[in-house]
Design an enzyme around this catalytic site. Structure first.
Site, short mmCIF file in Angstrom:
data_model
loop_
_atom_site.label_atom_id
_atom_site.label_comp_id
_atom_site.label_asym_id
_atom_site.label_seq_id
_atom_site.Cartn_x
_atom_site.Cartn_y
_atom_site.Cartn_z
N TYR A 24 6.08 5.50 23.37
CA TYR A 24 6.90 5.57 22.16
C TYR A 24 8.32 5.90 22.57
O TYR A 24 8.56 6.90 23.28
CB TYR A 24 6.36 6.68 21.26
CG TYR A 24 6.19 6.31 19.82
CD1 TYR A 24 4.96 5.91 19.32
CD2 TYR A 24 7.27 6.36 18.94
CE1 TYR A 24 4.80 5.58 17.98
CE2 TYR A 24 7.12 6.04 17.61
CZ TYR A 24 5.89 5.64 17.14
OH TYR A 24 5.73 5.32 15.82
N LEU B 118 -2.88 -13.93 5.32
CA LEU B 118 -4.10 -14.71 5.06
C LEU B 118 -4.82 -14.27 3.80
O LEU B 118 -5.60 -15.03 3.23
CB LEU B 118 -5.07 -14.60 6.25
CG LEU B 118 -4.55 -15.06 7.61
CD1 LEU B 118 -5.62 -14.87 8.68
CD2 LEU B 118 -4.09 -16.50 7.56
N GLY C 219 3.73 1.60 1.76
CA GLY C 219 5.15 1.29 1.89
C GLY C 219 5.80 1.91 3.10
O GLY C 219 7.03 2.06 3.14
N GLY D 197 0.83 -1.21 0.00
CA GLY D 197 0.00 0.00 0.00
C GLY D 197 0.86 1.24 0.00
O GLY D 197 1.38 1.67 -1.02
#
Length: 577
Positions: free
Chosen positions: A492, A287, A84, A82
């Site tokens: 974070y 999947l 990246g 998508g």
């Protein structure tokens, strides 16, 4: 792949009618994400051990079904792609994969969608809006400030969203939003705007065009003031008030090797056995390919206001955030940065004038001498309030009242805005700093409230010990509490070091990140809060889900993908399947 095999495979893929390319540039661009190792290799070694053999651009779920069927019948591999921007090695091709690898770039699929809501009045009119409006969007859709419009159909509850163009195959272009006042809550994910990314999970990709802005900002010139003024219009709001993607998801469509998985009912809550939506969300491209989702949306808030709070130390700030979560009065966003990030933020301030220098000096004198805050311990929280003006005012009063009980003082709206924008800038500092021998990266976790402070302390201590053992003289570790929940927080971390004298600094960084993750897990933190597992954290996956959980995943994989078409190597190595 061999020349004969290439001709055979290309003929099969061309018969699907889906656009494809075997050009080296197209394949290279889709062979990596944004991990430090991948970027370092691209910048300094030019070594890419394995790239996709073919890039394909489906434009619909039907196109994806055609490609997946060919791959299933002829033993090919598909890795969805998508934006990246993953930071887990999720789109990197497994080095030992001998089969033909197709990179399925879904950027051309975001051409249509629809919006359902009870009230069809124009949002500018003073009307109440449905809190249960739903938006159907395809893989690759861009929607932040997009040039889209809603067809006014007063006789129908169904309104169409017309996105005027999609992302060109060669590059990503931002579209414009028409100002109707509705936004999809999915686009509130920090520096992200793409709806779906590579069919692996739903967080979005980073904003194209922001790098150019950041380069100007790094010059510390007058562009900063202009950029900060423009930033609120250039970025979506944070993902806080509307929760996470799993709470916004109503329905998901995923194409698998055994067929297309989709729940029929669009009810707000469905009790119908195990929730397959959650299995799809965490599958990371192993999947199938997510091609479409139905999401909850909400009205655009009428008022938006920034704020900031200065605390005497990090522990006091954490206690304040925990109390705010306990009382369930969280604003749209509240982020607590430690002392290191607080100081680092000063580097991105524009050069002050004489009056501003004098004012800053008086403020610092008041904070350090009168209030007794220590310069090497104080930290700050940036706050964003959204809603109706009256609600924003009430929320402000609550937040600042709680902060006062923990020694916090309001630090102004401009500091809140500047600190909030700093979290976007940090994402782009890494590559800039790498050219000056400073190599680093970020990693995240979630943890219960009672272990938040201890985890931060122990991870910093562990990295200090490891750096000392490796004779690394110049390094820094920083953290922030970036999202809060009733039961805990998301933390974070940022870590970097001077790598001038290291032969393979990317490998050294990888080792240090593994040490940090070991410490995080030992302190009760999760394997990941939102980045995912990918390949770089697959080492810890089995112990996190237990042996029974591992067998459950393997059984699901075998049922949906018996030939291992989606052999990205995420979550588990091929040898462990």
């Amino acid at each position: 792949m061999s020349t004969s095999l290439q001709r055979s495979v290309l003929s099969l893929l061309e018969d699907t009618g889906v656009s494809l390319s075997t050009e080296g540039e197209d394949r290279l661009y889709r062979s990596h994400g944004q991990t430090n190792t991948e970027i370092y290799q691209l910048k300094y070694t030019s070594i890419m051990k394995r790239m996709p053999d073919v890039v394909m651009w489906p434009e619909s779920t039907e196109d994806v079904e055609k490609v997946v069927q060919v791959a299933h019948d002829h033993n090919l591999v598909i890795i969805p792609f998508g934006g990246g921007t993953n930071v887990t090695g999720a789109v990197a091709c497994p080095e030992n994969e001998l089969r033909t690898i197709i990179s399925l770039d879904t950027s051309q699929m975001g051409l249509r969608g629809h919006l359902e809501m009870e009230n069809t009045q124009h949002p500018n009119e003073d009307q109440a809006f449905s809190e249960h409006a739903q938006s159907t969007v395809e893989q690759g859709t861009y929607a932040h400030k997009e040039e889209s419009s809603l067809d006014e159909t007063k006789s129908s509850r169904l309104q169409r969203i017309k996105v005027q163009s999609a992302i060109p195959k060669k590059r990503s272009n931002l579209l414009k939003w028409n100002g109707w006042g509705y936004r999809d809550t999915l686009f509130e994910d920090s520096d992200s705007i793409v709806v779906l990314r590579g069919g692996r999970y739903l967080p979005a990709c980073k904003l194209p065009g922001f790098t150019e802005w950041a380069v100007k900002t790094f010059d510390f010139d007058r562009h900063y003031k202009r950029a900060v003024r423009e930033m609120p219009q250039a970025f979506p709001s944070p993902k806080m008030s509307s929760s996470n993607i799993e709470d916004l998801l109503v329905q998901v469509t995923m194409v698998t090797a055994r067929g297309t998985l989709e729940r029929a009912c669009l009810g707000p809550r469905v009790s119908c056995g195990p929730d397959f939506n959650h299995i799809v969300l965490g599958s990371e491209g192993t999947l199938g390919v997510i091609t479409k989702v139905v999401l909850k949306i909400r009205p655009q808030p009428r008022c938006q206001k920034f704020g900031s709070i200065l605390f005497p130390n990090f522990e006091a700030g954490v206690k304040c955030l925990r109390e705010i979560a306990k009382k369930r009065c969280q604003p749209s966003s509240i982020r607590l940065v430690d002392n290191v990030q607080l100081k680092a933020g000063q580097f991105f301030r524009p050069d002050p004038g004489y009056l501003e220098l004098l004012t800053d000096g008086l403020k610092k004198l008041y904070v350090t001498k009168i209030l007794g805050f220590r310069d090497d311990e104080m930290c700050a929280a940036t706050v964003l309030f959204e809603g109706d003006p009256e609600d924003v005012k009430n929320n402000e009063d609550k937040i600042y009242s709680i902060a006062k009980r923990y020694g916090g003082i309001p630090a102004g709206e401009s500091n809140g805005r500047r600190g909030y924008m700093l979290t976007y800038i940090i994402a782009y500092i890494r590559d800039f700093a790498c050219d000056y021998y400073f190599i680093g990266d970020s990693f995240e976790t979630s943890v219960p409230w009672d272990k938040t402070v201890l985890l931060c302390i122990n991870v910093k201590k562990r990295l200090t010990q490891e750096c000392t053992a490796l004779s690394i003289k110049f390094f820094e570790t920083s953290c922030r509490v970036t999202q809060t929940y009733d039961a805990g927080s998301c933390i974070y971390f940022y870590f970097g070091f001077n790598a001038r004298d290291f032969e393979n600094p990317d490998q050294t960084l990888t080792y240090l990140q593994h040490c940090a993750r070991d410490e995080i897990i030992a302190c009760g933190g999760s394997l990941s809060h939102h980045h995912g597992v990918g390949k770089i954290r697959s080492h810890w996956y089995p112990e996190h889900v237990s042996q029974v959980g591992l067998e459950l995943y393997r059984s699901t994989k075998q049922a949906l993908d018996p030939n291992n078409v989606f052999a990205s190597g995420n979550l588990l190595l091929p040898s462990d399947l």
